[in-house]
Scaffold this active site. Sequence first.
Site, PDB file in Angstrom:
ATOM      1  N   HIS A  68       0.857   9.061   6.065  1.00 24.43           N
ATOM      2  CA  HIS A  68       0.449   7.650   6.040  1.00 24.43           C
ATOM      3  C   HIS A  68       1.707   6.787   6.047  1.00 24.43           C
ATOM      4  O   HIS A  68       2.446   6.757   5.060  1.00 24.43           O
ATOM      5  CB  HIS A  68      -0.398   7.354   4.798  1.00 24.43           C
ATOM      6  CG  HIS A  68      -1.690   8.113   4.788  1.00 24.43           C
ATOM      7  ND1 HIS A  68      -2.827   7.646   5.416  1.00 24.43           N
ATOM      8  CD2 HIS A  68      -2.032   9.310   4.258  1.00 24.43           C
ATOM      9  CE1 HIS A  68      -3.818   8.526   5.264  1.00 24.43           C
ATOM     10  NE2 HIS A  68      -3.353   9.554   4.570  1.00 24.43           N
ATOM     11  N   ARG A  70       1.593   3.468   6.633  1.00 29.52           N
ATOM     12  CA  ARG A  70       1.203   2.135   6.101  1.00 29.52           C
ATOM     13  C   ARG A  70       1.607   0.968   6.987  1.00 29.52           C
ATOM     14  O   ARG A  70       1.606  -0.170   6.521  1.00 29.52           O
ATOM     15  CB  ARG A  70       1.818   1.909   4.705  1.00 29.52           C
ATOM     16  CG  ARG A  70       1.569   3.010   3.691  1.00 29.52           C
ATOM     17  CD  ARG A  70       0.123   3.125   3.325  1.00 29.52           C
ATOM     18  NE  ARG A  70      -0.087   4.003   2.179  1.00 29.52           N
ATOM     19  CZ  ARG A  70      -1.194   4.723   2.010  1.00 29.52           C
ATOM     20  NH1 ARG A  70      -2.163   4.690   2.916  1.00 29.52           N
ATOM     21  NH2 ARG A  70      -1.339   5.465   0.936  1.00 29.52           N
ATOM     22  N   ASN A 100      -5.326   4.706   9.156  1.00 35.25           N
ATOM     23  CA  ASN A 100      -5.873   3.715   8.208  1.00 35.25           C
ATOM     24  C   ASN A 100      -4.854   2.636   7.876  1.00 35.25           C
ATOM     25  O   ASN A 100      -4.492   2.404   6.738  1.00 35.25           O
ATOM     26  CB  ASN A 100      -6.415   4.388   6.938  1.00 35.25           C
ATOM     27  CG  ASN A 100      -5.384   5.202   6.188  1.00 35.25           C
ATOM     28  OD1 ASN A 100      -4.396   5.648   6.760  1.00 35.25           O
ATOM     29  ND2 ASN A 100      -5.596   5.389   4.894  1.00 35.25           N
ATOM     30  N   ASP A 324      -0.034  14.846   3.613  1.00 34.55           N
ATOM     31  CA  ASP A 324      -0.854  13.710   3.147  1.00 34.55           C
ATOM     32  C   ASP A 324       0.031  12.723   2.368  1.00 34.55           C
ATOM     33  O   ASP A 324      -0.385  12.166   1.346  1.00 34.55           O
ATOM     34  CB  ASP A 324      -2.049  14.175   2.298  1.00 34.55           C
ATOM     35  CG  ASP A 324      -3.065  13.043   2.081  1.00 34.55           C
ATOM     36  OD1 ASP A 324      -2.942  11.994   2.750  1.00 34.55           O
ATOM     37  OD2 ASP A 324      -3.962  13.213   1.240  1.00 34.55           O
ATOM     38  N   HIS A 328       2.367   4.467  -2.365  1.00 30.30           N
ATOM     39  CA  HIS A 328       1.686   3.311  -2.974  1.00 30.30           C
ATOM     40  C   HIS A 328       2.684   2.519  -3.794  1.00 30.30           C
ATOM     41  O   HIS A 328       3.629   3.075  -4.360  1.00 30.30           O
ATOM     42  CB  HIS A 328       0.553   3.779  -3.895  1.00 30.30           C
ATOM     43  CG  HIS A 328      -0.682   4.200  -3.163  1.00 30.30           C
ATOM     44  ND1 HIS A 328      -1.423   3.332  -2.391  1.00 30.30           N
ATOM     45  CD2 HIS A 328      -1.315   5.400  -3.072  1.00 30.30           C
ATOM     46  CE1 HIS A 328      -2.463   3.978  -1.862  1.00 30.30           C
ATOM     47  NE2 HIS A 328      -2.410   5.241  -2.249  1.00 30.30           N
TER      48      HIS A 328
HETATM   49 ZN   LIG Z   1      -4.653  11.280   4.139  1.00 27.52          ZN
END
Ligand SMILES: [Zn+2]
Length: 452
Positions: A68, A70, A100, A324, A328
Amino acid sequence: MAARKLAITGGKVIDPAQGIDRVADVLISNGSIESVTDSSTGSSYDGYESVEASGKIVSPGFVDLHTHLRDPGQEWKETIITGTRAAAHGGFTTVCAMPNTDPVQDSAAVVGDVMRRSAADGVVRVLPIGAISIGQHGKQLALMGELADAGVIGFSDDGNPVTNANLMRQALAYSVEFGMPIINHAEDKKIGAGGVMSAGAVATRLGLAGVPTEAETAMVARDLHLADLTKARLHIPHISTMGSLAALRSAKECGVDVTAEVTPHHLTLSDEWVFGLKGEVPEAVGSAAYDTNTKVNPPLRSREEVEAVIDALNEGLIDIIATDHAPHAATDKVCTYDEAAHGINVLETAFSSVFALVDAGKISVVRLIESLTAGPAAILRRDLGSLKKGFSADVAIIDPGSKWIVNPEQFESKSVNSPLAGVELTGRVVTTIYQGETVFDLSVVNETGARS
Ligand SMILES: [Zn+2]
């Protein structure tokens, strides 16, 4: 810098795609692998810059099928620049970017933007994954043909499971045309019912709502049946339960076209890490408990499930390791366990954390490297993950004896959400080479004390 010639000499070359596991020299020119050749003592190569690698492992650069970044949309957590630097720091030379983002990678415009900026600003290769559904809302299929033409390598609504079985069936059916995998976040949220960690004794002691393993297993079973029905390629992300493994085994035996990945954390951390004592189980729950950096989806499982995924990776039932990597911000984690965001910052600890299993004799170093190189490259069907002649010169050099203490403040990643902070690990990527250029060099970082 077009004609840089590099000789990586004296290291133990492990390239599972070619069955190489011996001391050899790796020659690179013009950004490509020229050859892997037997080391002769004191061999020097005219016109080549030399990288001395005795005592080190020389591996193809790692390929991560599940990252990810972001970017676009949550640049305060990570960007293409910081995410690819984190990748290089961890030995990864290819990362597949989950869709995402905000906006979601559900159109050629957004995918094209990510690809353009990655090529310009990224220090390693970024391969985008397209969304299955528009906005990842699970209502209407994205224009999968348009996304395939734009350059995605697969489709996923990661983070959001595709709950509508008919939509999942259609996505699988359409994907056949592109020969690309559908990667469905395997979770039945209704069964999970708002749980925040894996159901079991630890959740009970901590008074946290638990997600039963069946929330994953049920979705995996459904998807395997739909993959069988459509004869499509299914890739199961972050598999973590014994039930999922049993379903995976029987589907593979029946010839379903399925592959699966496991994360470094599901291989190495149990739900006991939620006590906040790096896996120790306290007599009484203390102030360290509820370490929000252990909150992740799927949740950390029992020790029994952890042993099961290690065994499954060893035997090849689980095909690969994928990170993964889910950065954050502090504000997503400095809060109650219930409120905290799901996700662990993984790229820079991935290799070292799993290398502990090599030191413990639970997995061979060859299988570990295969899971990070030849395995994911085979799923991508790309000429990556090997030191074959003519392949992009993507290399990770590892010092298997190097000990280091994880300090997330020194991550290249913009975020620091790692439950491994303060943990000593052994075995470390010291140099990463991408397309023949050095994109990470620990000795330079150590000398200058600076983050490149
Ligand atoms: Zn994921």
